[in-house]
Design a protein around this motif. Structure first.
Motif, PDB file in Angstrom:
ATOM      1  N   PHE A  16       0.609  -1.540   0.308  1.00 61.95           N
ATOM      2  CA  PHE A  16       0.178   0.006   0.057  1.00 61.95           C
ATOM      3  C   PHE A  16       0.533   1.309   0.196  1.00 61.95           C
ATOM      4  CE2 PHE A  16      -2.784  -3.285   1.737  1.00 61.95           C
ATOM      5  CZ  PHE A  16      -4.091  -3.278   0.734  1.00 61.95           C
ATOM      6  N   GLY A  17       1.885   0.738  -0.277  1.00 57.72           N
ATOM      7  CA  GLY A  17       3.128   2.336  -0.491  1.00 57.72           C
ATOM      8  C   GLY A  17       2.852   3.505   1.151  1.00 57.72           C
ATOM      9  N   TRP A  18       3.206   4.163   0.577  1.00 59.54           N
ATOM     10  CA  TRP A  18       3.649   5.216   2.396  1.00 59.54           C
ATOM     11  C   TRP A  18       2.258   4.320   3.455  1.00 59.54           C
ATOM     12  CZ3 TRP A  18       0.521   8.403   4.789  1.00 59.54           C
ATOM     13  CH2 TRP A  18       0.050   9.443   3.560  1.00 59.54           C
ATOM     14  N   ARG A  19       1.200   4.770   2.837  1.00 56.04           N
ATOM     15  CA  ARG A  19       0.213   4.138   3.999  1.00 56.04           C
ATOM     16  C   ARG A  19       0.645   2.618   4.483  1.00 56.04           C
ATOM     17  NH1 ARG A  19      -5.194   3.414   2.115  1.00 56.04           N
ATOM     18  NH2 ARG A  19      -4.050   3.259   0.056  1.00 56.04           N
ATOM     19  N   GLY A  20       0.838   2.134   3.746  1.00 53.56           N
ATOM     20  CA  GLY A  20       0.940   0.260   4.189  1.00 53.56           C
ATOM     21  C   GLY A  20       1.785   0.604   4.875  1.00 53.56           C
ATOM     22  N   ALA A  21       2.509   0.861   4.869  1.00 54.60           N
ATOM     23  CA  ALA A  21       4.118   1.597   5.520  1.00 54.60           C
ATOM     24  C   ALA A  21       4.317   2.136   6.626  1.00 54.60           C
ATOM     25  CB  ALA A  21       5.532   2.095   4.827  1.00 54.60           C
ATOM     26  N   PHE A  22       3.831   3.021   6.670  1.00 48.92           N
ATOM     27  CA  PHE A  22       3.369   3.793   8.544  1.00 48.92           C
ATOM     28  C   PHE A  22       1.852   2.749   9.343  1.00 48.92           C
ATOM     29  CE2 PHE A  22       3.612   7.523   6.631  1.00 48.92           C
ATOM     30  CZ  PHE A  22       4.955   7.970   7.280  1.00 48.92           C
ATOM     31  N   ALA A  23       0.997   1.912   8.870  1.00 51.40           N
ATOM     32  CA  ALA A  23       0.092   1.455   9.228  1.00 51.40           C
ATOM     33  C   ALA A  23       1.118  -0.252   9.846  1.00 51.40           C
ATOM     34  CB  ALA A  23      -0.845   0.328   7.918  1.00 51.40           C
ATOM     35  N   ALA A  24       1.930  -0.805   8.957  1.00 53.29           N
ATOM     36  CA  ALA A  24       2.520  -1.717   9.473  1.00 53.29           C
ATOM     37  C   ALA A  24       3.329  -1.427  10.392  1.00 53.29           C
ATOM     38  CB  ALA A  24       3.153  -2.993   8.004  1.00 53.29           C
ATOM     39  N   ILE A  25       3.801  -0.515  10.547  1.00 52.81           N
ATOM     40  CA  ILE A  25       4.678  -0.069  11.066  1.00 52.81           C
ATOM     41  C   ILE A  25       4.298   0.252  13.037  1.00 52.81           C
ATOM     42  CG2 ILE A  25       5.805   2.216  10.971  1.00 52.81           C
ATOM     43  CD1 ILE A  25       8.324   1.415  11.349  1.00 52.81           C
ATOM     44  N   GLY A  26       3.148   0.740  12.016  1.00 51.49           N
ATOM     45  CA  GLY A  26       2.221   1.507  13.544  1.00 51.49           C
ATOM     46  C   GLY A  26       1.923   0.225  14.165  1.00 51.49           C
ATOM     47  N   GLY A  27       1.728  -0.837  13.523  1.00 53.31           N
ATOM     48  CA  GLY A  27       0.898  -2.159  14.013  1.00 53.31           C
ATOM     49  C   GLY A  27       2.068  -3.073  14.974  1.00 53.31           C
ATOM     50  N   MET A  28       3.208  -2.673  14.234  1.00 54.27           N
ATOM     51  CA  MET A  28       4.464  -3.564  15.113  1.00 54.27           C
ATOM     52  C   MET A  28       5.080  -3.076  16.548  1.00 54.27           C
ATOM     53  SD  MET A  28       6.110  -5.843  13.884  1.00 54.27           S
ATOM     54  CE  MET A  28       7.369  -6.828  15.100  1.00 54.27           C
ATOM     55  N   LEU A  29       4.569  -1.352  16.083  1.00 62.56           N
ATOM     56  CA  LEU A  29       5.095  -0.994  17.830  1.00 62.56           C
ATOM     57  C   LEU A  29       3.821  -0.064  18.315  1.00 62.56           C
ATOM     58  CD1 LEU A  29       7.880   1.778  15.567  1.00 62.56           C
ATOM     59  CD2 LEU A  29       8.289  -0.873  16.606  1.00 62.56           C
ATOM     60  N   PHE A  30       3.309   0.073  18.727  1.00 58.97           N
ATOM     61  CA  PHE A  30       1.746   0.578  18.962  1.00 58.97           C
ATOM     62  C   PHE A  30       1.688  -0.041  20.552  1.00 58.97           C
ATOM     63  CE2 PHE A  30      -2.327   1.669  20.838  1.00 58.97           C
ATOM     64  CZ  PHE A  30      -2.061   2.391  20.947  1.00 58.97           C
ATOM     65  N   ALA A  31       1.457  -1.311  20.148  1.00 62.29           N
ATOM     66  CA  ALA A  31       0.594  -2.895  21.337  1.00 62.29           C
ATOM     67  C   ALA A  31       1.554  -2.117  22.476  1.00 62.29           C
ATOM     68  CB  ALA A  31       0.042  -3.592  20.549  1.00 62.29           C
ATOM     69  N   PRO A  32       3.118  -3.292  21.449  1.00 57.72           N
ATOM     70  CA  PRO A  32       4.432  -3.685  22.888  1.00 57.72           C
ATOM     71  C   PRO A  32       4.666  -2.470  23.880  1.00 57.72           C
ATOM     72  CG  PRO A  32       4.586  -4.953  20.192  1.00 57.72           C
ATOM     73  CD  PRO A  32       3.476  -3.277  19.953  1.00 57.72           C
ATOM     74  N   LEU A  33       4.917  -1.193  22.550  1.00 55.08           N
ATOM     75  CA  LEU A  33       5.265   0.456  22.866  1.00 55.08           C
ATOM     76  C   LEU A  33       4.373   0.642  24.439  1.00 55.08           C
ATOM     77  CD1 LEU A  33       7.303   2.711  23.485  1.00 55.08           C
ATOM     78  CD2 LEU A  33       4.962   3.793  22.205  1.00 55.08           C
ATOM     79  N   VAL A  34       2.933   0.272  24.520  1.00 50.26           N
ATOM     80  CA  VAL A  34       2.238   0.441  25.773  1.00 50.26           C
ATOM     81  C   VAL A  34       2.099  -0.538  26.504  1.00 50.26           C
ATOM     82  CG1 VAL A  34      -0.500  -0.218  26.264  1.00 50.26           C
ATOM     83  CG2 VAL A  34       0.185   1.498  23.718  1.00 50.26           C
ATOM     84  N   LEU A  35       2.424  -1.592  25.923  1.00 44.67           N
ATOM     85  CA  LEU A  35       2.546  -2.687  27.409  1.00 44.67           C
ATOM     86  C   LEU A  35       4.523  -2.313  27.656  1.00 44.67           C
ATOM     87  CD1 LEU A  35       1.485  -5.618  28.544  1.00 44.67           C
ATOM     88  CD2 LEU A  35       3.099  -7.263  26.052  1.00 44.67           C
ATOM     89  N   VAL A  36       4.924  -2.275  27.248  1.00 39.74           N
ATOM     90  CA  VAL A  36       6.327  -1.667  27.729  1.00 39.74           C
ATOM     91  C   VAL A  36       5.925  -1.068  28.735  1.00 39.74           C
ATOM     92  CG1 VAL A  36       8.609  -1.635  27.210  1.00 39.74           C
ATOM     93  CG2 VAL A  36       8.306  -3.658  25.952  1.00 39.74           C
ATOM     94  N   ILE A  37       5.254  -0.422  28.018  1.00 39.96           N
ATOM     95  CA  ILE A  37       5.153   1.397  29.666  1.00 39.96           C
ATOM     96  C   ILE A  37       5.013   0.869  30.769  1.00 39.96           C
ATOM     97  CG2 ILE A  37       4.487   3.389  29.825  1.00 39.96           C
ATOM     98  CD1 ILE A  37       4.690   4.252  26.866  1.00 39.96           C
ATOM     99  N   VAL A  38       3.689  -0.305  30.454  1.00 40.76           N
ATOM    100  CA  VAL A  38       3.041  -0.215  31.908  1.00 40.76           C
ATOM    101  C   VAL A  38       3.895  -1.564  32.447  1.00 40.76           C
ATOM    102  CG1 VAL A  38       1.068  -2.118  31.968  1.00 40.76           C
ATOM    103  CG2 VAL A  38       0.887  -0.695  30.375  1.00 40.76           C
ATOM    104  N   LEU A  39       4.477  -2.039  31.869  1.00 44.67           N
ATOM    105  CA  LEU A  39       5.741  -3.607  32.585  1.00 44.67           C
ATOM    106  C   LEU A  39       6.589  -2.694  33.402  1.00 44.67           C
ATOM    107  CD1 LEU A  39       5.241  -6.959  30.168  1.00 44.67           C
ATOM    108  CD2 LEU A  39       4.583  -6.735  32.958  1.00 44.67           C
ATOM    109  N   ALA A  40       7.046  -1.492  32.881  1.00 41.22           N
ATOM    110  CA  ALA A  40       8.430  -0.688  33.544  1.00 41.22           C
ATOM    111  C   ALA A  40       7.789  -0.310  34.617  1.00 41.22           C
ATOM    112  CB  ALA A  40       8.861  -0.446  32.744  1.00 41.22           C
ATOM    113  N   ALA A  41       6.762   0.395  34.690  1.00 37.20           N
ATOM    114  CA  ALA A  41       6.241   1.091  35.945  1.00 37.20           C
ATOM    115  C   ALA A  41       5.585   0.364  37.016  1.00 37.20           C
ATOM    116  CB  ALA A  41       4.845   1.876  34.914  1.00 37.20           C
ATOM    117  N   SER A  42       5.166  -1.590  37.134  1.00 41.03           N
ATOM    118  CA  SER A  42       5.037  -2.423  37.643  1.00 41.03           C
ATOM    119  C   SER A  42       6.271  -3.036  37.865  1.00 41.03           C
ATOM    120  CB  SER A  42       3.844  -2.946  37.265  1.00 41.03           C
ATOM    121  OG  SER A  42       4.350  -3.348  35.549  1.00 41.03           O
TER     122      SER A  42
END
Length: 196
Positions: free
Chosen positions: A79-105
C-alpha cells in the motif's frame, strides 16, 4: 522487494496490515523473527520463503530492529507509504504500551520468584524459536545462487565469528555480508556466462 505476485493472498487494506502486525508483535516475546516467518509465510501466505529470506536479509543490513524494517518494507510493498505506516504502527504501538505498563510495575513484580523464573524461561523459548526458524529456512538454500555448500560455509563462519571469537555483530555483517554479496555476484555472473 519485488511486487507481490498475483497468486499470493494480500492484505485487504492498511487497517488489515495494522491488525496483522499488531497480532504478530504481541506474539513475539523475546524476538518476533520466528513468529514473523510463520505469520507472513506459512499462515497468511503474503510472501514465499524465498521472498522472506531476501527481504529479511535487506532488513538486517538497515539500521534499526530487523523485523520493524521488514514490516516497513512489506507495508510499502502492498500500500505504499500508507501501508508502511500501518505496518510499522501495528508492529510498535501495542508493544510500546505493554512495555510502558510493565516498566512502571517492574519494581513491584521483580520480587516475585515466579516472575523472575518466567522471564528466564522466555529466553530459552526465544532461542528455540530462532533455531526452529533457521532450520525451516534451510530449504530456501536450494535455489540460492551460492549453492548449499557456500551458504553453509558462510553460515558456519558467521556462527564461529560471533560465538567463538566474539566479533561484534556490526563487523560480521559488514565483513561476511560483503563477502557473501561478492561471492553471489561472482556465482551469478559465472552462471549467466555459462548459459550464453
Amino acid at each position: 522487494m519485488t511486487t507481490a505476485a498475483s497468486d499470493h493472498p494480500r492484505p485487504h487494506s492498511p487497517w488489515h496490515l495494522f491488525i496483522a502486525f499488531t497480532v504478530l508483535a504481541l506474539q513475539g516475546f523475546g524476538g518476533v523473527l520466528a513468529v514473523a516467518q510463520r505469520e507472513l509465510v506459512d499462515r497468511r501466505r503474503w510472501m514465499t520463503r524465498e521472498e522472506f529470506v531476501d527481504a529479511y536479509s535487506v532488513a538486517q543490513l538497515l539500521p534499526g530492529p530487523n523485523v520493524v524494517n521488514l514490516s516497513l518494507m512489506l507495508g510499502d510493498r502492498f500500500f505504499g507509504w500508507r501501508g508502511a505506516f500501518a505496518a510499522i504502527g501495528g508492529m510498535l504501538f501495542a508493544p510500546l504500551v505493554l512495555v510502558i505498563v510493565l516498566a512502571a510495575s517492574y519494581n513491584q513484580l521483580a520480587s516475585f520468584p515466579a516472575v523472575a523464573g518466567a522471564l528466564r524461561g522466555m529466553g530459552a523459548v526465544a532461542a528455540g524459536l530462532i533455531l526452529a526458524m533457521a532450520l525451516k529456512m534451510l530449504g530456501t538454500l536450494r535455489r540460492n545462487p551460492l549453492g548449499r555448500v557456500l551458504c553453509v560455509l558462510l553460515g558456519l563462519t558467521t556462527l564461529v565469528a560471533v560465538t567463538v571469537f566474539r566479533v561484534p555483530l556490526a563487523w560480521v555483517v559488514i565483513g561476511l555480508g560483503t563477502a557473501g554479496w561478492c561471492i553471489a555476484r561472482w556465482c551469478i555472473a559465472r552462471r549467466e556466462g555459462g548459459q550464453r
